[in-house]
Design a protein around this motif. Structure first.
Motif, short mmCIF file in Angstrom:
data_model
loop_
_atom_site.label_atom_id
_atom_site.label_comp_id
_atom_site.label_asym_id
_atom_site.label_seq_id
_atom_site.Cartn_x
_atom_site.Cartn_y
_atom_site.Cartn_z
N ASN A 142 3.15 41.59 46.32
CA ASN A 142 1.76 41.67 46.76
C ASN A 142 1.11 43.01 46.40
N GLY A 143 1.77 43.76 45.49
CA GLY A 143 1.21 45.02 45.05
C GLY A 143 1.50 46.19 45.94
N GLU A 144 2.30 45.98 47.00
CA GLU A 144 2.61 47.09 47.90
C GLU A 144 3.65 48.02 47.29
N GLU A 145 3.56 49.30 47.65
CA GLU A 145 4.51 50.30 47.17
C GLU A 145 5.66 50.43 48.17
N ILE A 146 6.86 50.26 47.68
CA ILE A 146 8.05 50.36 48.52
C ILE A 146 8.91 51.51 48.00
N ALA A 147 9.17 52.48 48.88
CA ALA A 147 9.95 53.65 48.47
C ALA A 147 11.37 53.25 48.12
N THR A 148 11.90 53.81 47.06
CA THR A 148 13.27 53.56 46.65
C THR A 148 13.88 54.84 46.10
N SER A 149 15.18 54.87 45.98
CA SER A 149 15.83 56.11 45.53
C SER A 149 17.16 55.79 44.87
N GLN A 150 17.63 56.76 44.10
CA GLN A 150 18.94 56.64 43.45
C GLN A 150 19.64 57.98 43.57
N GLY A 151 20.85 57.98 44.11
CA GLY A 151 21.56 59.22 44.38
C GLY A 151 22.65 59.53 43.37
N HIS A 152 22.96 60.80 43.25
CA HIS A 152 24.02 61.29 42.36
C HIS A 152 24.85 62.33 43.10
N CYS A 153 26.04 62.56 42.63
CA CYS A 153 26.85 63.69 43.06
C CYS A 153 26.93 64.64 41.87
N ASP A 154 26.42 65.86 42.04
CA ASP A 154 26.31 66.79 40.92
C ASP A 154 27.18 68.01 41.11
N VAL A 155 27.63 68.56 40.00
CA VAL A 155 28.47 69.75 40.00
C VAL A 155 27.67 70.94 39.48
N ILE A 156 27.52 71.96 40.30
CA ILE A 156 26.72 73.13 39.95
C ILE A 156 27.64 74.32 39.68
N SER A 157 27.41 75.00 38.58
CA SER A 157 28.13 76.24 38.30
C SER A 157 27.49 77.36 39.13
N MET A 158 28.27 77.98 39.99
CA MET A 158 27.75 79.08 40.80
C MET A 158 27.73 80.38 40.02
N GLU A 159 28.20 80.35 38.78
CA GLU A 159 28.13 81.52 37.92
C GLU A 159 26.84 81.56 37.12
N THR A 160 26.34 80.38 36.71
CA THR A 160 25.19 80.35 35.80
C THR A 160 23.98 79.58 36.33
N GLY A 161 24.20 78.66 37.29
CA GLY A 161 23.11 77.78 37.72
C GLY A 161 23.00 76.54 36.86
N CYS A 162 23.96 76.30 36.02
CA CYS A 162 24.00 75.08 35.21
C CYS A 162 24.47 73.92 36.08
N VAL A 163 23.77 72.79 36.02
CA VAL A 163 24.27 71.56 36.62
C VAL A 163 25.18 70.92 35.57
N TYR B 176 18.89 73.53 32.74
CA TYR B 176 19.34 72.97 31.46
C TYR B 176 19.67 74.09 30.48
N MET B 177 18.82 75.11 30.43
CA MET B 177 19.07 76.23 29.51
C MET B 177 20.22 77.10 29.99
N ALA B 178 20.53 77.06 31.29
CA ALA B 178 21.72 77.76 31.78
C ALA B 178 22.99 77.06 31.27
N CYS B 179 22.89 75.74 31.08
CA CYS B 179 24.02 74.99 30.52
C CYS B 179 24.17 75.24 29.03
N HIS B 180 23.03 75.31 28.35
CA HIS B 180 23.02 75.46 26.89
C HIS B 180 22.12 76.66 26.56
N PRO B 181 22.68 77.86 26.54
CA PRO B 181 21.88 79.09 26.39
C PRO B 181 21.04 79.08 25.12
N PRO B 182 19.78 79.53 25.22
CA PRO B 182 18.91 79.58 24.05
C PRO B 182 19.48 80.39 22.89
#
Length: 282
Positions: free
Chosen positions: A97-118, A185-191
């Motif tokens: 009926n055109g109504e907006e229904i909130a939805t979501s998708q979850g992940h478990c992520d690994v963060i480097s505490m040295e660089t901030g790279c996910v 992203y750039m913390a993962c792959h340095p410029p």
């Protein structure tokens, strides 16, 4: 039949946020921290948090603005080099009926505490587990040895380079980059190791008017060192964002560099016109 309209809640929802809590930071290697700042969206109603990494006096978001994230101090590895966090992408489903229904998708992520790279992501329930030494073991028996799995800019370009037209190519790249923040992203792959790739990535994004995102990657390359073509690309994106005074400074630098290299005849006409505009204004 229900149709899906995934919105980059990055813009529409983030603009409606208001801060209501900040959890104590999780302190990792070298005193680097991850802080989770709670947000509340008013339409649709979603409560979540944004994650910020701080090291050497610099702070940047780990995920895009529309991504909610949270973590527990128990998810910090014993050597304090890695942190697991749940991150959730929000969207809406358009009902019959055109109504907006909130939805979501979850992940478990690994963060480097040295660089901030996910470094990597897995399914959400993978975060249910514990550290055994410096390996994460999920309740379902999965074992994690934290390594970099985030796709490199060279691979992103390889996958996107054959896509036509330019709009579709830029959309594909933006979608691939819609989860992590450009800074993470750039913390993962340095410029410094991906100068050409980031310049090309920015160019493809700017080609279809995604100048704000393009500038993030151009700035990463600029911090490594100025290159003649980079100055032109930065100037074009600044011009596209109507930051014309700043753009003209980069056009002038580009023009001067090209002239110094004996390539004045190769300067694009738009550079001449836009720097001439500055001269008339002055």
């Amino acid at each position: 039949m229900t149709s899906f309209k995934w919105m980059l809640m990055i813009c529409s929802l983030f603009s409606a946020t208001n801060v209501f809590a900040v959890d104590p930071p999780i302190v990792g290697a070298a005193g680097n921290t991850v802080t989770f700042q709670a947000k509340k969206w008013t339409s649709p109603v979603v409560e979540s948090t944004t994650a910020w990494f701080t090291a050497n006096g610099k702070t940047f978001p780990l995920f895009h603005a529309g991504i909610g994230a949270q973590a527990s101090p128990e998810w910090l590895s014993p050597n304090k080099k890695f942190l697991l966090a749940t991150a959730v992408e929000y969207g809406v489903v358009i009902g019959e009926n055109g109504e907006e229904i909130a939805t979501s998708q979850g992940h478990c992520d690994v963060i480097s505490m040295e660089t901030g790279c996910v470094l990597a992501e897995s399914y959400e329930r993978f975060c249910e587990g514990k550290w055994v030494g410096n390996q994460w073991v999920s309740e379902e028996g999965g074992v994690l040895n934290p390594v970099l799995e985030t796709e490199s800019p060279k691979d992103l370009l390889k996958n996107a380079s054959s896509i036509e037209p330019a709009q579709s190519r830029a959309e594909s790249l933006e979608w691939s980059l819609s989860f992590l923040s450009p800074e993470s992203y750039m913390a993962c792959h340095p410029p410094a190791q991906n100068v050409q790739a980031y310049n090309d990535l920015g160019f493809y994004l700017a080609e279809d008017g995604r100048d704000e995102l393009a500038l993030k990657f151009y700035r990463g390359v600029e911090a490594v060192g100025k290159r003649t073509v980079l100055m032109l690309n930065i100037a074009d994106s600044l011009w596209g964002l109507d930051r014309k005074d700043e753009a003209q400074r980069y056009y002038n630098q580009y023009r001067d560099a090209m002239s110094a290299d004996g390539k004045a005849q190769k300067i694009p006409q738009r550079v001449i016109e836009r720097t001439a505009h500055q001269g008339m204004k002055n």
